[in-house]
Write an enzyme that holds these catalytic residues in place. Sequence first.
Site, PDB file in Angstrom:
ATOM      1  N   LYS A 243      -6.959  -1.779   9.857  1.00  9.79           N
ATOM      2  CA  LYS A 243      -8.160  -2.392  10.466  1.00  9.79           C
ATOM      3  C   LYS A 243      -7.952  -2.675  11.736  1.00  9.79           C
ATOM      4  O   LYS A 243      -8.943  -2.675  12.557  1.00  9.79           O
ATOM      5  CB  LYS A 243      -9.142  -3.096   9.617  1.00  9.79           C
ATOM      6  CG  LYS A 243      -8.549  -4.316   8.789  1.00  9.79           C
ATOM      7  CD  LYS A 243      -8.112  -3.933   7.491  1.00  9.79           C
ATOM      8  CE  LYS A 243      -7.035  -5.073   6.994  1.00  9.79           C
ATOM      9  NZ  LYS A 243      -6.733  -4.783   5.529  1.00  9.79           N
TER      10      LYS A 243
ATOM     11  N   ASP B 130     -10.075 -10.659   9.689  1.00 14.31           N
ATOM     12  CA  ASP B 130     -10.017  -9.281   8.873  1.00 14.31           C
ATOM     13  C   ASP B 130     -11.288  -8.631   8.571  1.00 14.31           C
ATOM     14  O   ASP B 130     -11.648  -7.436   8.752  1.00 14.31           O
ATOM     15  CB  ASP B 130      -9.205  -9.752   7.513  1.00 14.31           C
ATOM     16  CG  ASP B 130      -9.220  -8.562   6.749  1.00 14.31           C
ATOM     17  OD1 ASP B 130      -8.152  -7.562   6.725  1.00 14.31           O
ATOM     18  OD2 ASP B 130      -9.691  -8.358   5.687  1.00 14.31           O
TER      19      ASP B 130
ATOM     20  N   VAL C 188       0.967  -1.151  -0.037  1.00 17.90           N
ATOM     21  CA  VAL C 188      -0.048  -0.046   0.002  1.00 17.90           C
ATOM     22  C   VAL C 188       0.766   1.225   0.012  1.00 17.90           C
ATOM     23  O   VAL C 188       0.594   2.307  -0.655  1.00 17.90           O
ATOM     24  CB  VAL C 188      -0.889  -0.076   1.103  1.00 17.90           C
ATOM     25  CG1 VAL C 188      -1.848   1.244   1.138  1.00 17.90           C
ATOM     26  CG2 VAL C 188      -1.825  -1.155   1.364  1.00 17.90           C
ATOM     27  N   GLY C 189       1.770   1.242   0.747  1.00 20.64           N
ATOM     28  CA  GLY C 189       2.822   2.428   1.033  1.00 20.64           C
ATOM     29  C   GLY C 189       3.615   2.807  -0.315  1.00 20.64           C
ATOM     30  O   GLY C 189       3.524   3.978  -0.871  1.00 20.64           O
TER      31      GLY C 189
ATOM     32  N   ILE D 234     -13.465   1.613  -2.264  1.00 22.91           N
ATOM     33  CA  ILE D 234     -14.927   1.762  -2.039  1.00 22.91           C
ATOM     34  C   ILE D 234     -14.841   2.821  -0.868  1.00 22.91           C
ATOM     35  O   ILE D 234     -14.711   2.462   0.103  1.00 22.91           O
ATOM     36  CB  ILE D 234     -15.803   0.525  -1.844  1.00 22.91           C
ATOM     37  CG1 ILE D 234     -15.586  -0.516  -2.698  1.00 22.91           C
ATOM     38  CG2 ILE D 234     -17.251   0.932  -1.758  1.00 22.91           C
ATOM     39  CD1 ILE D 234     -16.154  -1.814  -2.234  1.00 22.91           C
TER      40      ILE D 234
ATOM     41  N   LYS E 161     -13.280  -5.146  10.010  1.00 27.50           N
ATOM     42  CA  LYS E 161     -13.942  -4.030   9.422  1.00 27.50           C
ATOM     43  C   LYS E 161     -15.361  -3.868   9.881  1.00 27.50           C
ATOM     44  O   LYS E 161     -16.024  -2.987   9.672  1.00 27.50           O
ATOM     45  CB  LYS E 161     -13.643  -4.739   7.589  1.00 27.50           C
ATOM     46  CG  LYS E 161     -12.333  -4.631   7.110  1.00 27.50           C
ATOM     47  CD  LYS E 161     -12.181  -5.451   5.791  1.00 27.50           C
ATOM     48  CE  LYS E 161     -10.752  -5.422   5.286  1.00 27.50           C
ATOM     49  NZ  LYS E 161     -10.682  -6.371   4.236  1.00 27.50           N
TER      50      LYS E 161
HETATM   51  N1  LIG Z   1      -2.199  -5.013   0.853  1.00 27.77           N
HETATM   52  C1  LIG Z   1      -3.477  -4.627   0.682  1.00 27.77           C
HETATM   53  O1  LIG Z   1      -4.190  -4.714  -0.354  1.00 27.77           O
HETATM   54  C2  LIG Z   1      -4.267  -3.834   2.026  1.00 27.77           C
HETATM   55  C3  LIG Z   1      -5.609  -3.436   1.631  1.00 27.77           C
HETATM   56  C4  LIG Z   1      -6.179  -2.756   2.972  1.00 27.77           C
HETATM   57  C5  LIG Z   1      -5.619  -2.465   3.674  1.00 27.77           C
HETATM   58  N2  LIG Z   1      -4.292  -2.887   3.880  1.00 27.77           N
HETATM   59  C6  LIG Z   1      -3.637  -2.747   5.317  1.00 27.77           C
HETATM   60  O2  LIG Z   1      -2.555  -1.552   4.916  1.00 27.77           O
HETATM   61  C7  LIG Z   1      -1.415  -1.857   5.863  1.00 27.77           C
HETATM   62  C8  LIG Z   1      -0.332  -2.406   4.946  1.00 27.77           C
HETATM   63  O3  LIG Z   1      -0.339  -3.525   4.129  1.00 27.77           O
HETATM   64  P1  LIG Z   1       0.688  -3.715   3.046  1.00 27.77           P
HETATM   65  O4  LIG Z   1      -0.011  -4.802   2.422  1.00 27.77           O
HETATM   66  O5  LIG Z   1       1.269  -2.698   2.408  1.00 27.77           O
HETATM   67  O6  LIG Z   1       1.802  -4.376   3.738  1.00 27.77           O
HETATM   68  P2  LIG Z   1       3.203  -4.810   3.562  1.00 27.77           P
HETATM   69  O7  LIG Z   1       3.560  -4.823   2.307  1.00 27.77           O
HETATM   70  O8  LIG Z   1       3.812  -5.862   4.529  1.00 27.77           O
HETATM   71  O9  LIG Z   1       4.213  -3.613   4.016  1.00 27.77           O
HETATM   72  C9  LIG Z   1       4.420  -3.150   5.238  1.00 27.77           C
HETATM   73  C10 LIG Z   1       5.559  -1.939   5.355  1.00 27.77           C
HETATM   74  O10 LIG Z   1       5.656  -1.688   6.532  1.00 27.77           O
HETATM   75  C11 LIG Z   1       7.047  -1.721   6.985  1.00 27.77           C
HETATM   76  N3  LIG Z   1       7.133  -2.190   8.538  1.00 27.77           N
HETATM   77  C12 LIG Z   1       6.325  -3.456   8.971  1.00 27.77           C
HETATM   78  N4  LIG Z   1       6.527  -3.528  10.207  1.00 27.77           N
HETATM   79  C13 LIG Z   1       7.619  -2.395  10.511  1.00 27.77           C
HETATM   80  C14 LIG Z   1       8.231  -2.149  11.806  1.00 27.77           C
HETATM   81  N5  LIG Z   1       7.994  -2.663  12.781  1.00 27.77           N
HETATM   82  N6  LIG Z   1       9.092  -1.147  11.665  1.00 27.77           N
HETATM   83  C15 LIG Z   1       9.390  -0.167  10.416  1.00 27.77           C
HETATM   84  N7  LIG Z   1       8.590  -0.573   9.473  1.00 27.77           N
HETATM   85  C16 LIG Z   1       7.806  -1.704   9.302  1.00 27.77           C
HETATM   86  C17 LIG Z   1       7.588  -2.863   5.883  1.00 27.77           C
HETATM   87  O11 LIG Z   1       9.090  -2.641   6.002  1.00 27.77           O
HETATM   88  P3  LIG Z   1       9.869  -3.295   4.879  1.00 27.77           P
HETATM   89  O12 LIG Z   1       9.508  -3.067   3.709  1.00 27.77           O
HETATM   90  O13 LIG Z   1      11.310  -2.726   5.079  1.00 27.77           O
HETATM   91  O14 LIG Z   1       9.644  -4.873   5.169  1.00 27.77           O
HETATM   92  C18 LIG Z   1       6.860  -2.267   4.744  1.00 27.77           C
HETATM   93  O15 LIG Z   1       7.406  -1.438   4.118  1.00 27.77           O
HETATM   94  C19 LIG Z   1      -1.677  -3.079   6.827  1.00 27.77           C
HETATM   95  O16 LIG Z   1      -2.434  -2.597   8.009  1.00 27.77           O
HETATM   96  C20 LIG Z   1      -3.106  -3.877   5.881  1.00 27.77           C
HETATM   97  O17 LIG Z   1      -4.132  -4.495   6.907  1.00 27.77           O
HETATM   98  C21 LIG Z   1      -3.615  -3.817   3.006  1.00 27.77           C
END
Ligand SMILES: NC(=O)c1ccc[n+]([C@@H]2O[C@H](COP(=O)([O-])OP(=O)(O)OC[C@H]3O[C@@H](n4cnc5c(N)ncnc54)[C@H](OP(=O)(O)O)[C@@H]3O)[C@@H](O)[C@H]2O)c1
EC number: 1.1.1.3
Lengths: 416, 416
Positions: B106, B202, B16-17, B137, B206
């Site tokens: 969430k 999950d 997401v980031g 959405i 929500k």
């Molecule tokens: N993926 C989806 O489609 C989606 C949809 C809706 C909501 N979300 C929510 O969005 C959030 C992020 O999801 P994501 O899929 O983007 O996760 P992700 O791909 O696993 O990315 C997590 C990011 O956070 C960093 N991180 C994790 N723990 C950390 C810590 N303790 N200290 C510093 N950095 C840390 C990681 O660093 P590194 O890159 O260095 O490992 C990575 O850049 C979650 O809350 C998820 O539930 C995701």
Amino acid sequence: MSASVVKVGLLGVGTVGGGVLKTIRSQQQKLSDRLGRRVEVVKALVRNAEKQRSVPIENNLITTRFEEVLASDVDIVVEVMGGVEPTYGYVRALIEKGCHIVTANKELLAKHGTELVRLANRHGVQLAYEASVAGGIPILGVLRQFLRTNDIVSVSGILNGTTNYILTRMEQEKLPYAEVLKQAQELGYAEADPASDVEGWDALYKTYILAQLVFGESLPLHAAERQGIEKLHLGQIGLARELGYRIKLLAKASKAGGGLQLSVRPTLLPLDHPLAQVQDAYNAVQVSGNIVGDLLFMGKGAGELPTASAVVEDLAYLLTQRFTPQPVWQESEPAGNREAGEKRCFCYLESKALRGTPDQVTHFLDRAGVLVEKQRIQYDWASVLRIGMIASGFAEEHKKALHRDFGIRAEVFPVL
Amino acid sequence: MSASVVKVGLLGVGTVGGGVLKTIRSQQQKLSDRLGRRVEVVKALVRNAEKQRSVPIENNLITTRFEEVLASDVDIVVEVMGGVEPTYGYVRALIEKGCHIVTANKELLAKHGTELVRLANRHGVQLAYEASVAGGIPILGVLRQFLRTNDIVSVSGILNGTTNYILTRMEQEKLPYAEVLKQAQELGYAEADPASDVEGWDALYKTYILAQLVFGESLPLHAAERQGIEKLHLGQIGLARELGYRIKLLAKASKAGGGLQLSVRPTLLPLDHPLAQVQDAYNAVQVSGNIVGDLLFMGKGAGELPTASAVVEDLAYLLTQRFTPQPVWQESEPAGNREAGEKRCFCYLESKALRGTPDQVTHFLDRAGVLVEKQRIQYDWASVLRIGMIASGFAEEHKKALHRDFGIRAEVFPVL
Ligand SMILES: NC(=O)c1ccc[n+]([C@@H]2O[C@H](COP(=O)([O-])OP(=O)(O)OC[C@H]3O[C@@H](n4cnc5c(N)ncnc54)[C@H](OP(=O)(O)O)[C@@H]3O)[C@@H](O)[C@H]2O)c1
Ligand SMILES: NC(=O)c1ccc[n+]([C@@H]2O[C@H](COP(=O)([O-])OP(=O)(O)OC[C@H]3O[C@@H](n4cnc5c(N)ncnc54)[C@H](OP(=O)(O)O)[C@@H]3O)[C@@H](O)[C@H]2O)c1
């Protein structure tokens, strides 16, 4: 505005106006909790003061003279009388007096929205019209507030409940258009004069409004493609179905290389397309954004309460916002020529007295360079031929040649 | 905030980031037109500074020390690192420093939302979380702004894309759960540790958030009904289908006589129900209001760009609003006992070594007062029995008796 009461005027106490009255009453507590003021209807304009109404209303509120509404101390007026005259003049006069306006009138907006938005901005009043598009679905609010960072590529949908109801019945009950229309009129799903719905005007007005919101401009109505459902028949619906499609009256506003396009046309949707699942009097709007992808919004597009919901939600929302001028509406003539010849389309060929054989017809099309992806042929030896095909490269010249050489009438519909 | 730049901090540059970074860049013009200021990411926290990222990012922005983010002059922080620890502490510290927060998390909200909302209100900062429910959405915005006059009776939907994808594949390809899960993991549709998705957590997080918005309160997570899809098998999916239903992991928050209820359960939906049409990784939310009726919102519930869309739209919207405290979140223990015995449900009976005959089983149920509306029986002479039935009055005692007397295991699922 007065400190403790919001004074509302109503223009019209018909289907929607009656629903608005009921809703203001049943949701009064919620409204006043949110607004910190009671919402009260203080004047209501009708044509016939004697008419029995579905909702009780005090006699002293009812008037048949617009001047009485104008002279009263209303803060905000709900316009649910419909039509363009005398409505346009009334709304102008109210705006000039400093009243906020909430309207469900898509025809008025599509014909005079540019002037009304400008006038409202000039007089520092709000002009709200969520109810004018897709009834209870808060699609305008979403586009205005929550999708503004996306580039919207297109907005399309089923924006007219009456025609969707008719098409659903035709397909499900295999009844011809005229018969279903009659039933729909008896059931109150279609007006006595159905022209605005079945000819696609109503959907076009809504598409016009969507384009203003999404693209900041629209085309003059005459420059849009508009085709109704009056000439659709069961042969077309059936063959489309056999090919895996459902015919819907699809409204679309899009902006791409060739500039802004507005269209309302019977269109073939693959059976598993979300819009193909929208049945009966439901409406649905699909928004395609460059970041978010496709979003679909579905709900009741008309009816007393769903429409009243949009009106009253709009009214309450407006009263919580500080006035800021809304983006002006603009109309621009279409940029270039529409593309000649449909890319991929559904061609429906019919002859009651075929000159030649089905084979000769398909050979002709093949030699002419029409690329047929899928087809269904119905032919009986009394020389009645019906062909439905999904094809590319079918152009006006082929239509003419089919008529001249085989006695075939061809009609072409877009395919999604 | 600085006059000409909005300074954004990122916690997390994962799926997401990365999407947020891309979106801020690709939509920069639109953002600055709307906000009158450039949006700039000035600090980004990750776990591993060496990791190759899908989106280019200047080295000097990246940090692995949260203190650097806290010490920087960010106006607003996007939390997309996920999890509860150390995230909760980070978000608290940022709020206390006066930063606005936009989060997609969430789990964090369902576990600490009550404290975070209170803290944000106290410090006069905004806490925005559109992306946390149903990805792209804009359902939270709609509930908050455009449906407030309605009494919302229930919100339900398909809120988890991973499980919906798995169920879709199981049904379409007739493959068992474990195999489809493996494929989904290989394709990136499911996490290496799928527990949060497949066990229904999950979706429950929500649902918890939706309840806070719609009803102004929620249940503690332990008080919700939660059942995942891990034990669903093709026998159940197939028999449900033969009876005219599709099994979906349905999430629901409702408030009626018996108080607030939250549930996430595999549920049978009639095949022509709009939510039954939602396939693959799509999400959909159905809102039932007393005035507007049923509205359905559908779109991509997850994924890099759809989720980033919600984050960035939220961020832009927030920057155009003046701060007003948001309604506090509350948790209340459930009012009474849940209703014992399901009213109308799908009962799936299975025995690998039936003691007795199928006839004896149906006679037993009949005598026991279980009202069967529709059933399908699969039986072979090796004594393997499967019965799927839509029935009323089936209770725990029947389950026990079937096991004791016939060697049958019974499972019960709600039917919409
Ligand atoms: N993926 C989806 O489609 C989606 C949809 C809706 C909501 N979300 C929510 O969005 C959030 C992020 O999801 P994501 O899929 O983007 O996760 P992700 O791909 O696993 O990315 C997590 C990011 O956070 C960093 N991180 C994790 N723990 C950390 C810590 N303790 N200290 C510093 N950095 C840390 C990681 O660093 P590194 O890159 O260095 O490992 C990575 O850049 C979650 O809350 C998820 O539930 C995701
Ligand atoms: N019906 C829907 O489901 C729906 C949905 C979305 C939008 N809309 C829009 O909402 C508007 C109203 O629709 P509706 O179905 O409620 O119409 P309707 O039932 O025909 O009601 C119209 C009302 O306006 C009054 N009226 C009409 N012309 C008038 C005039 N010249 N002077 C004074 N009063 C006049 C009528 O008075 P009398 O009662 O005395 O005849 C009646 O009360 C239209 O713009 C329509 O397009 C309707």
